[in-house]
Scaffold this active site. Structure first.
Site, short mmCIF file in Angstrom:
data_model
loop_
_atom_site.label_atom_id
_atom_site.label_comp_id
_atom_site.label_asym_id
_atom_site.label_seq_id
_atom_site.Cartn_x
_atom_site.Cartn_y
_atom_site.Cartn_z
N HIS A 22 9.58 -3.87 -19.39
CA HIS A 22 8.20 -4.31 -19.23
C HIS A 22 8.04 -5.06 -17.91
CE1 HIS A 22 10.01 -7.92 -21.05
NE2 HIS A 22 9.05 -8.60 -20.46
N ASP A 30 0.77 11.21 -4.39
CA ASP A 30 0.22 12.50 -4.01
C ASP A 30 1.15 13.18 -3.00
OD1 ASP A 30 -0.45 11.56 -1.35
OD2 ASP A 30 -2.35 10.79 -2.11
N ARG A 109 -3.60 -0.13 1.93
CA ARG A 109 -2.59 0.90 2.22
C ARG A 109 -1.19 0.34 2.50
NH1 ARG A 109 -2.56 4.44 7.66
NH2 ARG A 109 -0.68 5.63 7.25
N TYR A 131 -5.83 9.90 -1.27
CA TYR A 131 -5.82 8.60 -1.95
C TYR A 131 -5.63 8.75 -3.46
CZ TYR A 131 -7.48 6.87 2.51
OH TYR A 131 -7.60 6.57 3.85
N ASN A 133 -2.68 8.26 -4.98
CA ASN A 133 -1.52 7.49 -5.41
C ASN A 133 -1.92 6.43 -6.44
OD1 ASN A 133 0.11 8.73 -3.26
ND2 ASN A 133 -1.25 7.54 -1.94
#
Length: 145
Positions: A22, A30, A109, A131, A133
């Site tokens: 956890h 991507d 980013r 974008y 990801n």
């Protein structure tokens, strides 16, 4: 193959999800993402899109209820235009499989790249959406008695 487990989940990905504790994070990247620069294990999922992988993973993977944002995406660089369908598809997958998950956070980013260095693993997908990801933070898996 196993009954009840999506054929999209490779043995390597299943093993990785199982070994995560956890609070640990996994990134679904991507096809544009530089997966090998973070220095963490990379799992190949070529040919698969992230929304379908989320639908395969989220029934097995509890998102962290103690995290303010257990899901985070790379924020759009100023001047670029995001495709709102990408986040909407992720939100839909999350909502299909888990209840009351907070909004998806946005991470600048380069801060995203830095955070990736501490991820448990990165899943390199064939998703060509810009974008696309996303970071998932694993929570405590409920135990039934």
């Amino acid at each position: 193959m196993l009954k009840g487990i999506s054929h999209l989940l490779s043995p390597e990905l299943l093993s990785t999800l199982y070994r995560m504790g956890h609070g640990e994070e996994i990134i679904f990247a991507d096809a544009h993402y530089p997966v090998h620069v973070a220095g963490v294990p990379v799992i190949r999922a070529d040919g698969h899109k992230i929304p379908e992988l989320l639908d395969a993973v989220l029934p097995l993977f509890e998102l962290d209820a103690y995290s303010e944002h257990p899901a985070a995406m790379m924020d759009v660089v100023p001047g670029d235009t995001p495709d709102p369908a990408v986040e909407a598809s992720y939100r839909a997958a999350i909502d299909r499989h888990q209840k009351d998950v907070p909004s998806i956070d946005k991470v600048e980013r380069f801060a995203f790249y830095e955070r990736a260095k501490n991820a448990h693993a990165i899943v390199a997908t064939g998703d060509t959406s810009k974008y696309a990801n996303i970071i998932l933070t694993k929570g405590v898996t409920p135990v039934s008695s």
